[in-house]
Motif scaffolding. Structure first.
Motif, PDB file in Angstrom:
ATOM      1  N   VAL A 204     -41.572  -0.541 -39.415  1.00 41.29           N
ATOM      2  CA  VAL A 204     -41.436   0.891 -39.122  1.00 41.29           C
ATOM      3  C   VAL A 204     -41.089   1.665 -40.388  1.00 41.29           C
ATOM      4  N   PHE A 205     -40.219   1.066 -41.203  1.00 39.97           N
ATOM      5  CA  PHE A 205     -39.854   1.711 -42.464  1.00 39.97           C
ATOM      6  C   PHE A 205     -41.072   1.905 -43.354  1.00 39.97           C
ATOM      7  N   LEU A 206     -41.879   0.859 -43.502  1.00 44.45           N
ATOM      8  CA  LEU A 206     -43.070   0.957 -44.344  1.00 44.45           C
ATOM      9  C   LEU A 206     -44.039   1.994 -43.811  1.00 44.45           C
ATOM     10  N   ILE A 207     -44.208   2.042 -42.507  1.00 42.48           N
ATOM     11  CA  ILE A 207     -45.125   3.013 -41.904  1.00 42.48           C
ATOM     12  C   ILE A 207     -44.626   4.434 -42.160  1.00 42.48           C
ATOM     13  N   GLU A 208     -43.331   4.653 -41.913  1.00 48.28           N
ATOM     14  CA  GLU A 208     -42.782   5.995 -42.090  1.00 48.28           C
ATOM     15  C   GLU A 208     -42.834   6.432 -43.545  1.00 48.28           C
ATOM     16  N   PHE A 209     -42.384   5.564 -44.445  1.00 49.21           N
ATOM     17  CA  PHE A 209     -42.345   5.954 -45.850  1.00 49.21           C
ATOM     18  C   PHE A 209     -43.754   6.120 -46.407  1.00 49.21           C
ATOM     19  N   GLY A 210     -44.670   5.255 -46.003  1.00 52.16           N
ATOM     20  CA  GLY A 210     -46.062   5.421 -46.423  1.00 52.16           C
ATOM     21  C   GLY A 210     -46.646   6.728 -45.929  1.00 52.16           C
ATOM     22  N   ALA A 211     -46.310   7.117 -44.699  1.00 54.33           N
ATOM     23  CA  ALA A 211     -46.805   8.378 -44.163  1.00 54.33           C
ATOM     24  C   ALA A 211     -46.254   9.569 -44.955  1.00 54.33           C
ATOM     25  N   ILE A 212     -44.984   9.466 -45.379  1.00 51.60           N
ATOM     26  CA  ILE A 212     -44.382  10.545 -46.176  1.00 51.60           C
ATOM     27  C   ILE A 212     -45.108  10.693 -47.510  1.00 51.60           C
ATOM     28  N   ILE A 213     -45.293   9.570 -48.219  1.00 50.64           N
ATOM     29  CA  ILE A 213     -45.943   9.624 -49.530  1.00 50.64           C
ATOM     30  C   ILE A 213     -47.378  10.126 -49.406  1.00 50.64           C
ATOM     31  N   LEU A 214     -48.088   9.659 -48.386  1.00 52.73           N
ATOM     32  CA  LEU A 214     -49.468  10.114 -48.185  1.00 52.73           C
ATOM     33  C   LEU A 214     -49.511  11.611 -47.899  1.00 52.73           C
ATOM     34  N   ALA A 215     -48.601  12.075 -47.053  1.00 52.09           N
ATOM     35  CA  ALA A 215     -48.561  13.502 -46.737  1.00 52.09           C
ATOM     36  C   ALA A 215     -48.248  14.331 -47.984  1.00 52.09           C
ATOM     37  N   LEU A 216     -47.321  13.844 -48.805  1.00 51.76           N
ATOM     38  CA  LEU A 216     -46.988  14.566 -50.033  1.00 51.76           C
ATOM     39  C   LEU A 216     -48.179  14.619 -50.985  1.00 51.76           C
ATOM     40  N   GLY A 217     -48.915  13.516 -51.084  1.00 46.56           N
ATOM     41  CA  GLY A 217     -50.090  13.512 -51.944  1.00 46.56           C
ATOM     42  C   GLY A 217     -51.142  14.502 -51.481  1.00 46.56           C
ATOM     43  N   LEU A 218     -51.375  14.560 -50.180  1.00 48.44           N
ATOM     44  CA  LEU A 218     -52.365  15.501 -49.653  1.00 48.44           C
ATOM     45  C   LEU A 218     -51.907  16.945 -49.834  1.00 48.44           C
ATOM     46  N   LEU A 219     -50.611  17.185 -49.625  1.00 47.13           N
ATOM     47  CA  LEU A 219     -50.090  18.545 -49.818  1.00 47.13           C
ATOM     48  C   LEU A 219     -50.150  18.951 -51.281  1.00 47.13           C
ATOM     49  N   GLY A 220     -49.837  18.008 -52.187  1.00 49.18           N
ATOM     50  CA  GLY A 220     -49.945  18.313 -53.608  1.00 49.18           C
ATOM     51  C   GLY A 220     -51.372  18.620 -54.015  1.00 49.18           C
ATOM     52  N   ARG A 221     -52.335  17.885 -53.453  1.00 49.92           N
ATOM     53  CA  ARG A 221     -53.740  18.150 -53.755  1.00 49.92           C
ATOM     54  C   ARG A 221     -54.146  19.533 -53.237  1.00 49.92           C
ATOM     55  N   LEU A 222     -53.680  19.890 -52.041  1.00 50.21           N
ATOM     56  CA  LEU A 222     -53.983  21.209 -51.487  1.00 50.21           C
ATOM     57  C   LEU A 222     -53.396  22.306 -52.355  1.00 50.21           C
ATOM     58  N   ALA A 223     -52.140  22.123 -52.797  1.00 51.87           N
ATOM     59  CA  ALA A 223     -51.507  23.120 -53.652  1.00 51.87           C
ATOM     60  C   ALA A 223     -52.243  23.266 -54.973  1.00 51.87           C
ATOM     61  N   GLY A 224     -52.734  22.142 -55.521  1.00 46.88           N
ATOM     62  CA  GLY A 224     -53.481  22.208 -56.773  1.00 46.88           C
ATOM     63  C   GLY A 224     -54.773  22.987 -56.628  1.00 46.88           C
ATOM     64  N   ARG A 225     -55.466  22.816 -55.527  1.00 47.54           N
ATOM     65  CA  ARG A 225     -56.714  23.546 -55.314  1.00 47.54           C
ATOM     66  C   ARG A 225     -56.467  25.043 -55.142  1.00 47.54           C
ATOM     67  N   LEU A 226     -55.309  25.384 -54.597  1.00 46.83           N
ATOM     68  CA  LEU A 226     -54.978  26.796 -54.390  1.00 46.83           C
ATOM     69  C   LEU A 226     -54.248  27.395 -55.581  1.00 46.83           C
ATOM     70  N   SER A 227     -54.081  26.589 -56.675  1.00 48.45           N
ATOM     71  CA  SER A 227     -53.313  27.022 -57.854  1.00 48.45           C
ATOM     72  C   SER A 227     -51.940  27.512 -57.443  1.00 48.45           C
ATOM     73  N   PHE A 228     -51.248  26.687 -56.683  1.00 45.98           N
ATOM     74  CA  PHE A 228     -49.999  27.072 -56.036  1.00 45.98           C
ATOM     75  C   PHE A 228     -48.965  25.994 -56.270  1.00 45.98           C
ATOM     76  N   SER A 229     -47.695  26.366 -56.340  1.00 50.11           N
ATOM     77  CA  SER A 229     -46.640  25.377 -56.493  1.00 50.11           C
ATOM     78  C   SER A 229     -46.508  24.569 -55.208  1.00 50.11           C
ATOM     79  N   PRO A 230     -46.408  23.233 -55.316  1.00 53.78           N
ATOM     80  CA  PRO A 230     -46.294  22.420 -54.100  1.00 53.78           C
ATOM     81  C   PRO A 230     -44.899  22.412 -53.484  1.00 53.78           C
ATOM     82  N   ILE A 231     -43.918  23.011 -54.144  1.00 57.87           N
ATOM     83  CA  ILE A 231     -42.539  22.946 -53.654  1.00 57.87           C
ATOM     84  C   ILE A 231     -42.395  23.468 -52.228  1.00 57.87           C
ATOM     85  N   PRO A 232     -42.935  24.655 -51.879  1.00 59.61           N
ATOM     86  CA  PRO A 232     -42.771  25.110 -50.487  1.00 59.61           C
ATOM     87  C   PRO A 232     -43.430  24.181 -49.488  1.00 59.61           C
TER      88      PRO A 232
END
Length: 409
Positions: free
Chosen positions: A5-33
């Motif tokens: 469960v730990f691996l699933i949860e933590f992997g989901a967090i990292i994957l979500a952060l990577g996708l959000l960072g990619r979205l922020a980069g395409r929008l020329s936007f800071s990923p912090i929010p």
């Protein structure tokens, strides 16, 4: 099962952060929010509350704060800090006065007490070095005349953190005035010793840490930083301050090499830190403090613009550059959350975390916009308010010639 469960949860967090960072980069936007919103979604009261990985995320968030301050220290040399203190300290005082006081006043008006006032003062005072540097690069302003003024203010804010963080650490721990004074003296003494050693023995320190093998350099710098941060924490100073001082002590090729090696780690653990802060903020607690956060954001955006304008004017920058300097300083981000995070873990005021989250979300979005549009809007506004000068038409040449001929006759 718990490990799975730990691996699933933590992997989901990292994957979500990577996708959000990619979205922020395409929008020329800071990923912090987006990272903060992800934390709100994964926390209590969110869409997908976590359980098994929360303890690991907490440890990762502490490492994220340490790496944020280490990388910040690597950006500056001790001589840079000393020169900025000598030449730009008036701008630093104006910055502190006009941007810390609104936060302190807001906390006192809401009845949160003096300790929360000191914390909220830091939240509204410190600009986001990371967001501002990225925005200046995106706008192509790194070579502008006002950019050194902006960077000087950021350097002074970062240096002030070495004094401010031990103060709030002592206040949040509930120690007395005597113990708090000892803590502050230790922090100031450590900062002074590190600056002195960095100026006098910077090459020797860098030579000791240096290594041609990137793996060994990474292990030595990272291990030294975490060790010093832990010792600083044990002395009730601040782990972040210890990491910042390690970064200052390193210089030259060692600092550049460590910066390149640690940059991906910093981005990873800093993202985890923002998620952790969001995990400890109930989304339902944000709407009640949204209006005070918005009012505070408006006031402190104006005070930051004034600070940048004043500092650039003092440096002899043109009017356009003054407005650009002011607009660039508006964004708050990582260090405001670091300060608020210390208060949240101590539990001094339950509404402080949600207010800081909403405040940072507002200004980290508005900051890039003010950096881009403050100068043209101000120029257009003041041009519209300034009356056109009345010009007296000059006498026509023919009339002047006639008058001269009549005088001759």
């Amino acid at each position: 099962m718990h490990s799975a469960v730990f691996l699933i949860e933590f992997g989901a967090i990292i994957l979500a952060l990577g996708l959000l960072g990619r979205l922020a980069g395409r929008l020329s936007f800071s990923p912090i929010p987006l990272y903060l919103l992800a934390g709100l979604a994964f926390g209590e009261g969110g869409l997908l509350p976590l359980g098994a990985s929360e303890e690991f995320v907490e440890i990762g968030s502490e490492i994220g704060v340490i790496l944020l301050l280490l990388m910040l220290g690597l950006e500056y040399t001790a001589s840079d800090l000393v020169n900025n203190l000598k030449t730009q300290y008036p701008a630093g005082l104006v910055d502190m006065t006009f941007n810390a006081l609104p936060g302190a006043a807001a906390a006192l008006l809401m009845g949160w007490g003096p300790v929360a006032a000191v914390v909220l003062a830091g939240v509204t005072w410190i600009s986001s070095s990371g967001v501002i540097a990225k925005v200046l690069g995106d706008l192509g302003r790194l070579g502008n005349r006002e950019t050194p003024v902006i960077l000087s203010i950021l350097v002074l804010e970062d240096l002030a953190m070495a004094v401010y963080l031990p103060i709030i650490t002592a206040l949040l721990a509930g120690v007395g005035w005597a113990a708090g004074g000892v803590t502050l003296a230790i922090a100031l003494g450590a900062a002074g010793v590190v600056l002195f050693c960095a100026v006098r023995f910077g090459r020797q320190i860098s030579r000791f840490v240096s290594s041609d093998d990137p793996e060994k350099l990474l292990l030595v710098v990272l291990g030294l930083t975490i060790l010093v941060a832990g010792l600083a924490q044990q002395l009730q100073v601040s782990a972040a301050v210890g990491a910042f001082l390690v970064g200052i002590a390193l210089s030259g090729e060692v600092a550049e090499g460590a910066h390149q090696l640690l940059l991906p780690l910093r981005d990873l653990f800093a993202a985890v830190f923002f998620v952790f802060f969001g995990l400890h903020t109930d989304p339902a607690s944000i709407p009640p403090v949204l209006l005070p956060a918005l009012l505070l954001a408006v006031v402190t955006a104006c005070t930051k613009i004034f600070t940048g304008y004043w500092a650039a004017r003092r440096a002899g920058i043109s009017v356009k550059g003054r407005w650009r300097a002011g607009g660039a300083l508006v964004a708050r981000g990582e260090f405001s959350i670091v300060i608020a995070g210390l208060a949240v873990t101590s539990g001094i005021e339950p509404r402080l975390g949600p207010l800081a989250t909403a405040y940072v979300l507002i200004l980290v979005i508005v900051g890039p916009l003010t950096a881009r549009y403050t100068q043209p809007i101000a120029q257009r506004f003041f041009r519209a308010r300034t009356p056109e000068p009345v010009t007296v038409p000059a006498p026509r040449a023919a009339e002047e010639t006639t008058q001269v001929d009549e005088q001759i006759r």
